[in-house]
Write an enzyme that holds these catalytic residues in place. Structure first.
Site, PDB file in Angstrom:
ATOM      1  N   LYS A  33       1.063  -1.502   0.264  1.00 53.38           N
ATOM      2  CA  LYS A  33       0.058   0.008  -0.043  1.00 53.38           C
ATOM      3  C   LYS A  33       1.322   1.221  -0.397  1.00 53.38           C
ATOM      4  CE  LYS A  33      -1.069   0.596   5.012  1.00 53.38           C
ATOM      5  NZ  LYS A  33       0.061   1.587   5.078  1.00 53.38           N
ATOM      6  N   THR A  34       1.911   1.850   0.427  1.00 51.54           N
ATOM      7  CA  THR A  34       2.604   2.096   0.802  1.00 51.54           C
ATOM      8  C   THR A  34       3.246   2.883  -0.820  1.00 51.54           C
ATOM      9  OG1 THR A  34       3.612   2.341   2.895  1.00 51.54           O
ATOM     10  CG2 THR A  34       3.829   3.331   1.939  1.00 51.54           C
TER      11      THR A  34
ATOM     12  N   GLN B 267      -8.095  -4.479   8.888  1.00 46.82           N
ATOM     13  CA  GLN B 267      -7.139  -4.486   9.725  1.00 46.82           C
ATOM     14  C   GLN B 267      -7.363  -3.071  11.085  1.00 46.82           C
ATOM     15  OE1 GLN B 267      -2.649  -5.215   9.267  1.00 46.82           O
ATOM     16  NE2 GLN B 267      -3.775  -4.596   6.980  1.00 46.82           N
TER      17      GLN B 267
ATOM     18  N   ASP C  16      -4.178   7.608   4.113  1.00 49.84           N
ATOM     19  CA  ASP C  16      -3.666   6.006   4.758  1.00 49.84           C
ATOM     20  C   ASP C  16      -4.471   5.713   6.036  1.00 49.84           C
ATOM     21  OD1 ASP C  16      -1.669   4.182   3.793  1.00 49.84           O
ATOM     22  OD2 ASP C  16      -0.040   5.286   5.669  1.00 49.84           O
ATOM     23  N   GLU C  17      -4.003   4.158   5.601  1.00 42.77           N
ATOM     24  CA  GLU C  17      -4.545   3.639   7.291  1.00 42.77           C
ATOM     25  C   GLU C  17      -6.574   4.688   7.354  1.00 42.77           C
ATOM     26  OE1 GLU C  17      -3.533   1.307   7.537  1.00 42.77           O
ATOM     27  OE2 GLU C  17      -1.572   1.291   8.327  1.00 42.77           O
TER      28      GLU C  17
ATOM     29  N   ARG D 197       1.638 -10.942  10.596  1.00 44.02           N
ATOM     30  CA  ARG D 197       2.618 -10.064  11.053  1.00 44.02           C
ATOM     31  C   ARG D 197       3.737 -10.938  10.090  1.00 44.02           C
ATOM     32  NH1 ARG D 197       1.691  -6.247   9.745  1.00 44.02           N
ATOM     33  NH2 ARG D 197      -0.544  -6.960   9.172  1.00 44.02           N
TER      34      ARG D 197
END
Length: 709
Positions: A34-35, A248, A217-218, A594
């Site tokens: 995503k970044t 998330q 973002d997020e 993770r």
């Protein structure tokens, strides 16, 4: 352009990066890049002349994320100061500096951090003659910030109870004082910006026309107030590029509203929801397990992660007899992986609650394995533990000045900085330790009286713990020193209470492991664990310990998730509320994703929790993972795991003739109780006693002074 900027993008990433001028939701799964998509989108807008630097607004949730985005952007395009990239609070601060007149703030207004804000509230509380035991300053602070985060000024609130009337009066006085001093707290930055945009049509229109492209973002972590801020900036010609993952969304307790994703889809009449489902982080088995788990959540937009990496290793599941054996199993696996050539730093031990780290830290320490607690303090470094140990030192007659200074006014007892300075001066003149200076009445007047009250407390503690075994002594010290009651009155003091109970558990374990389980030897043990160089955060290769919340955004080759029992994970508080349970499941999903290569899951048939032995059943989350993906340990295969509670006698069958299940006993502190279980033989015998008024406790019979009825 495809040969340079977009050559490494998959089809879905490319679609997102090269969208036309329209609002869109990018559902970016864990490890889906995503970044890269966010920064590539900005670079693409600039390089294709769709936008200039001053027409772009990029919002992140942390300063770290903002810096990372700016670093990536500067490597691709020359950046101009006109581009606004930052956190919600950082961008609102920038806005208010530019428009301080409209915001009715001084040009050089100061921002209060959490500590400064609390100090101001304490002063106001004293002025308003508020009883700080009944209404602690931290409770007032939480009230003020939570109301601001909800967009409410004091004048818009009608108190529903006399207690809230006190909180509201302090909020109103706080607002007046902030205006008088020309200061703003963090919550004020967003609220004041929204108020200015709402009331000033010219400014609102200016920024709506300026920021043609808004990237967030997020997005799943936005609050209702932050979403309102974004809507105020969105005019008729804006395009909002929202990147988020509803699977998330784990910060509901901080005000995050996962429903903002659905609101955004509906209110902005989106043409595109682009799903980034190709994962570049984890092996296939890990992703299939995570997909299977999260499918049990009904309130989600839906996506399915996949990878080209291959299936990888099966997920390992271990059922331990108790929390001690669980920790030992994990540490054994860590050491085995290290022998195979893996670095400690690529292994993460994740847990639901901070207090769970204690038994893991203890076992790592005993095994000489270096570790680091990420985003927090190691167990014996936590403030509440240091407070309790300081009281324990003084109660045991160890009158060092550091212990005195740590707790002389904690919890507060009217001994201020000036009194302490007078005491230190008097002690230095007579060459006395501080405690001796107090007892010789070297400070006169009201200050001396307050010091005498402290000395009397220590004397009482010494009497109260005389003859008690270590764990009982610590429990008595924590209770009598008012540490328990202090954290019970704290709005967010549950973590500290859990840690204090874990300290008692640590003492109980120390009693069974040490030849000399005295207060002095336990204090030495605590100092060694806290100060050992192997556990230093500066050690180059250390196992990473952290809560799952702290692990968000991180990744490791190997991940261990422990404590997978009903009531612990998912947490007790979530079991009867659908939305809370779904957030717990999202938290488990975050934990699993993770891991790059290996994922180890474990639970214990019983564990010490909140200073009580708990017999639980394995977490429902384990039953929601496809069974074919899980490899059971040999220990696990011999245990029933059908979801029914395992009988206590089956966990620790007793052959001890002196103590028996069902026997009635009396304890000098805890009173009457019944033996629920027995463990060990001879001097190592421990019994689980269910006390009528104090719950269930494990006691070492060699020290507990139990009397059979």
């Amino acid at each position: 352009m495809r040969d340079t900027l977009t050559s490494n993008l998959n089809p879905e990433q490319l679609q997102a990066v090269t969208l036309s001028h329209e609002s869109a939701l990018i559902l970016a799964g864990a490890g889906s890049g995503k970044t890269r998509v966010l920064t590539s989108r900005i670079v693409w807008l600039l390089q294709t002349a769709h936008a200039s630097s001053q027409e772009i607004l990029a919002v992140t949730f942390t300063n770290k994320a903002a810096k990372e985005m700016l670093a990536r952007l500067s490597a691709s395009v020359p950046l101009h100061h006109a581009m606004w990239v930052g956190t919600f609070h950082g961008l609102c601060n920038r806005f208010l500096r530019l428009h301080h007149t409209e915001a009715k703030l001084p040009a050089n207004f100061q921002i209060l951090d959490i500590g400064d804000q609390l100090s101001l509230i304490k002063r106001l509380s004293k002025t308003l003659k508020i009883n700080d035991e009944k209404t602690p300053p931290r409770k007032i602070q939480h009230y003020i910030n939570s109301r601001k985060d909800s967009g409410l000024r004091s004048g818009a609130i009608s108190p529903s109870t006399p207690d809230e009337k006190i909180l509201l009066d302090c909020y109103a006085a706080y607002e007046i004082q902030c205006i008088k001093e020309g200061i703003a707290d963090f919550a004020e930055l967003l609220l004041r910006t929204i108020e200015v945009l709402k009331s000033n049509y010219g400014l609102r229109t200016h920024y709506q026309e300026r920021f043609r492209y808004i990237l967030v973002d997020e997005f799943q972590d936005t609050s209702l107030l932050q979403y309102e801020w974004l809507k105020l900036l969105s005019g008729k010609t804006n395009a909002i590029f929202a990147v988020g993952d509803d699977d998330q969304s784990i910060y509901g307790f901080r005000g995050a509203n996962a429903d903002n994703l659905r609101l955004f889809e509906k209110e902005f009449k989106l043409k595109h929801i682009i799903r980034l489902e190709q994962n570049y982080r984890s092996q296939g088995n890990i992703l299939d397990a995570a997909n299977g788990l999260i499918s049990y959540n009904k309130n989600r937009l839906g996506k399915n992660l996949w990878t080209q990496k291959g299936a990888g290793e099966p997920i390992k599941l271990h059922a331990a007899q108790n929390d001690i054996e669980e920790a030992q199993h994990i540490v054994n696996q860590v050491r085995n992986l290290k022998r195979q050539g893996l670095s400690f730093s690529e292994m993460a031990l994740l847990y639901r609650a901070n207090a769970q780290s204690r038994i893991l830290e203890h076992t790592l320490f005993n095994a000489n394995v270096p570790y680091r607690v990420y985003g927090g303090l190691r167990f014996f470094e936590r403030a509440e533990i240091k407070h309790a140990l300081a009281y324990l030192r003084l109660s045991a007659g160890i009158f060092d000045d550091n212990a005195v200074l740590r707790v002389i006014n904690f919890p507060t007892r009217g001994i201020g900085a000036k009194t302490i300075e007078m005491l230190q001066d008097a002690a230095q003149i007579h060459n006395y330790p501080l405690m001796e200076a107090i007892r010789k009445n070297l400070v006169a007047g009201k200050a001396g009286q307050a010091l005498n009250h402290f000395s009397e407390l220590i004397d009482r503690l010494q009497l109260k713990i005389s003859g008690l075994v270590l764990s009982e002594a610590i429990e008595r010290v924590i209770a009598e020193s008012s540490l328990y009651s202090f954290y019970e009155n704290e709005r967010e003091g549950q973590d500290q209470l859990d840690n204090l109970n874990e300290l008692i558990n640590a003492a109980s374990l120390f009693q069974t492991e040490s030849d000399t389980p005295t207060i002095h030897s336990f204090l030495a043990h605590a100092s060694l664990e806290a100060g050992d160089y192997q556990t230093s955060s500066t050690h180059s290769d250390s196992v990473q310990l952290m809560t799952i919340h702290a692990a968000k955004g991180l990744e490791f080759d190997t991940v261990f998730v422990s404590g997978l029992e009903e009531g612990l994970f998912p947490h007790d508080h979530s079991l009867h509320e659908k939305t809370a349970l779904e957030e717990e499941r999202r938290l488990m999903y975050v934990a699993m994703t993770r891991a790059r290569q290996r994922l180890y899951l474990s639970y214990a048939q019983n564990r010490m929790l909140n200073n009580q032995r708990r017999y639980g059943i394995r977490s429902r989350f384990l039953d929601e993972i496809p069974e074919a993906l899980i490899q059971l340990t040999s220990v696990h295969q011999s245990l029933q795991h059908s979801g029914t509670r395992i009988a206590e006698s089956a966990v620790f069958p007793s052959t001890n003739k002196e103590w028996a299940i069902g026997q009635n006993v009396i304890h000098p502190v805890f009173g009457a109780g019944e033996i629920m279980n027995v463990e060990g033989q001879g001097e190592t015998t421990r019994v689980l006693v269910g006390f009528k008024n104090r719950g269930a406790k494990w006691l070492a019979v060699a020290y507990a002074k139990l009397t059979r009825i």
